[in-house]
Design a protein around this motif. Structure first.
Motif, PDB file in Angstrom:
ATOM      1  N   PHE A 157       0.858  -1.176   0.000  1.00 22.53           N
ATOM      2  CA  PHE A 157       0.000   0.000   0.000  1.00 22.53           C
ATOM      3  C   PHE A 157       0.897   1.229   0.000  1.00 22.53           C
ATOM      4  O   PHE A 157       2.057   1.173   0.379  1.00 22.53           O
ATOM      5  N   ARG A 158       0.345   2.325  -0.445  1.00 21.09           N
ATOM      6  CA  ARG A 158       1.094   3.572  -0.456  1.00 21.09           C
ATOM      7  C   ARG A 158       0.607   4.439   0.683  1.00 21.09           C
ATOM      8  O   ARG A 158      -0.589   4.550   0.932  1.00 21.09           O
ATOM      9  N   SER A 159       1.537   5.053   1.376  1.00 23.55           N
ATOM     10  CA  SER A 159       1.166   5.958   2.453  1.00 23.55           C
ATOM     11  C   SER A 159       0.426   7.154   1.871  1.00 23.55           C
ATOM     12  O   SER A 159       0.789   7.662   0.814  1.00 23.55           O
ATOM     13  N   PRO A 160      -0.635   7.610   2.552  1.00 24.23           N
ATOM     14  CA  PRO A 160      -1.381   8.762   2.027  1.00 24.23           C
ATOM     15  C   PRO A 160      -0.552  10.046   2.163  1.00 24.23           C
ATOM     16  O   PRO A 160       0.290  10.169   3.060  1.00 24.23           O
ATOM     17  N   ALA A 161      -0.787  10.947   1.272  1.00 27.72           N
ATOM     18  CA  ALA A 161      -0.112  12.250   1.335  1.00 27.72           C
ATOM     19  C   ALA A 161      -0.709  13.056   2.478  1.00 27.72           C
ATOM     20  O   ALA A 161      -1.928  13.108   2.646  1.00 27.72           O
ATOM     21  N   LEU A 162       0.136  13.644   3.290  1.00 25.75           N
ATOM     22  CA  LEU A 162      -0.346  14.470   4.398  1.00 25.75           C
ATOM     23  C   LEU A 162      -0.515  15.899   3.907  1.00 25.75           C
ATOM     24  O   LEU A 162       0.337  16.421   3.176  1.00 25.75           O
ATOM     25  N   PRO A 163      -1.602  16.531   4.308  1.00 26.94           N
ATOM     26  CA  PRO A 163      -1.821  17.915   3.857  1.00 26.94           C
ATOM     27  C   PRO A 163      -0.816  18.872   4.503  1.00 26.94           C
ATOM     28  O   PRO A 163      -0.355  18.650   5.615  1.00 26.94           O
ATOM     29  N   LEU A 164      -0.452  19.903   3.778  1.00 28.29           N
ATOM     30  CA  LEU A 164       0.469  20.912   4.306  1.00 28.29           C
ATOM     31  C   LEU A 164      -0.237  21.740   5.377  1.00 28.29           C
ATOM     32  O   LEU A 164      -1.433  22.018   5.290  1.00 28.29           O
ATOM     33  N   ALA A 165       0.507  22.124   6.383  1.00 27.85           N
ATOM     34  CA  ALA A 165      -0.077  22.876   7.504  1.00 27.85           C
ATOM     35  C   ALA A 165      -0.316  24.335   7.118  1.00 27.85           C
ATOM     36  O   ALA A 165       0.547  24.962   6.502  1.00 27.85           O
ATOM     37  N   PRO A 166      -1.460  24.860   7.475  1.00 20.97           N
ATOM     38  CA  PRO A 166      -1.708  26.293   7.236  1.00 20.97           C
ATOM     39  C   PRO A 166      -1.009  27.129   8.324  1.00 20.97           C
ATOM     40  O   PRO A 166      -0.535  26.589   9.321  1.00 20.97           O
ATOM     41  N   LEU A 167      -0.952  28.418   8.133  1.00 16.86           N
ATOM     42  CA  LEU A 167      -0.315  29.289   9.111  1.00 16.86           C
ATOM     43  C   LEU A 167      -1.115  29.354  10.410  1.00 16.86           C
ATOM     44  O   LEU A 167      -0.557  29.494  11.491  1.00 16.86           O
ATOM     45  N   THR A 197      -4.974   2.227   9.463  1.00 19.76           N
ATOM     46  CA  THR A 197      -5.856   1.132   9.036  1.00 19.76           C
ATOM     47  C   THR A 197      -5.110   0.191   8.103  1.00 19.76           C
ATOM     48  O   THR A 197      -5.219  -1.031   8.213  1.00 19.76           O
ATOM     49  N   GLN A 198      -4.349   0.748   7.182  1.00 24.87           N
ATOM     50  CA  GLN A 198      -3.555  -0.081   6.273  1.00 24.87           C
ATOM     51  C   GLN A 198      -2.478  -0.848   7.033  1.00 24.87           C
ATOM     52  O   GLN A 198      -2.225  -2.011   6.755  1.00 24.87           O
ATOM     53  N   GLN A 199      -1.861  -0.217   8.017  1.00 22.75           N
ATOM     54  CA  GLN A 199      -0.834  -0.885   8.812  1.00 22.75           C
ATOM     55  C   GLN A 199      -1.417  -2.054   9.604  1.00 22.75           C
ATOM     56  O   GLN A 199      -0.785  -3.086   9.773  1.00 22.75           O
ATOM     57  N   ASP A 200      -2.629  -1.903  10.111  1.00 18.14           N
ATOM     58  CA  ASP A 200      -3.265  -2.919  10.944  1.00 18.14           C
ATOM     59  C   ASP A 200      -4.024  -3.961  10.130  1.00 18.14           C
ATOM     60  O   ASP A 200      -4.598  -4.885  10.688  1.00 18.14           O
ATOM     61  N   SER A 201      -4.031  -3.821   8.820  1.00 15.99           N
ATOM     62  CA  SER A 201      -4.805  -4.709   7.959  1.00 15.99           C
ATOM     63  C   SER A 201      -4.372  -6.163   8.113  1.00 15.99           C
ATOM     64  O   SER A 201      -3.200  -6.474   8.256  1.00 15.99           O
ATOM     65  N   ASN A 202      -5.340  -7.059   8.060  1.00 13.54           N
ATOM     66  CA  ASN A 202      -5.057  -8.493   8.115  1.00 13.54           C
ATOM     67  C   ASN A 202      -4.936  -9.098   6.721  1.00 13.54           C
ATOM     68  O   ASN A 202      -4.808 -10.304   6.582  1.00 13.54           O
ATOM     69  N   VAL A 203      -4.992  -8.270   5.708  1.00 13.70           N
ATOM     70  CA  VAL A 203      -4.880  -8.753   4.338  1.00 13.70           C
ATOM     71  C   VAL A 203      -3.428  -9.183   4.100  1.00 13.70           C
ATOM     72  O   VAL A 203      -2.503  -8.427   4.366  1.00 13.70           O
ATOM     73  N   PRO A 204      -3.206 -10.429   3.619  1.00 14.46           N
ATOM     74  CA  PRO A 204      -1.822 -10.868   3.391  1.00 14.46           C
ATOM     75  C   PRO A 204      -1.173 -10.110   2.237  1.00 14.46           C
ATOM     76  O   PRO A 204      -1.858  -9.607   1.349  1.00 14.46           O
TER      77      PRO A 204
END
Length: 118
Positions: A4-14, A33-40
């Motif tokens: 899986f690909r890690s989601p892009a984190l939004p840039l912080a506003p001021l 959720t992806q890290q904890d997935s039980n999908v092999p």
């Protein structure tokens, strides 16, 4: 292997923005959720290089190579290293009576000798 690909984190506003925090929390929730997935994992191939050739002194669950077979170290199973042994039981003498007449040659067989060590 498909990862899986890690989601892009939004840039912080001021300044604090509730919508930004919701997007950030949503992205982190997806990641965990992806890290904890039980999908092999799905893989196209696997190469195991430099495997141990004995289960001796390896942690439980470790894969090792025994000849042309892959084995897994199991709990409560002894994996020994470098075991050899020799022994002696004395000598066995077999006497056969054969006639050795000119032109006639005889051979004999005694069958199986079984030795039990107590």
């Amino acid at each position: 292997m498909q990862r899986f690909r890690s989601p892009a984190l939004p840039l912080a506003p001021l300044e604090y923005d509730q919508q930004h925090m919701s997007q950030l929390i949503g992205a982190l929730r997806l990641y965990f959720t992806q890290q904890d997935s039980n999908v092999p994992l799905q893989m196209d191939g696997l190469r195991l290089l430099n495997l141990a050739t004995s289960g001796y002194n390896l942690p439980e669950g470790t894969v090792f190579r025994d000849g042309e077979y892959l084995k897994v170290v199991l709990p409560n199973f002894a994996y020994v290293q470098g075991v050899s042994g020799t022994g002696a039981v004395g000598s066995v003498t077999i006497v056969t009576n054969t006639a050795n007449v000119q032109g006639i040659f005889a051979t004999a067989s005694v069958g199986t000798v079984t030795v039990t060590i107590i």
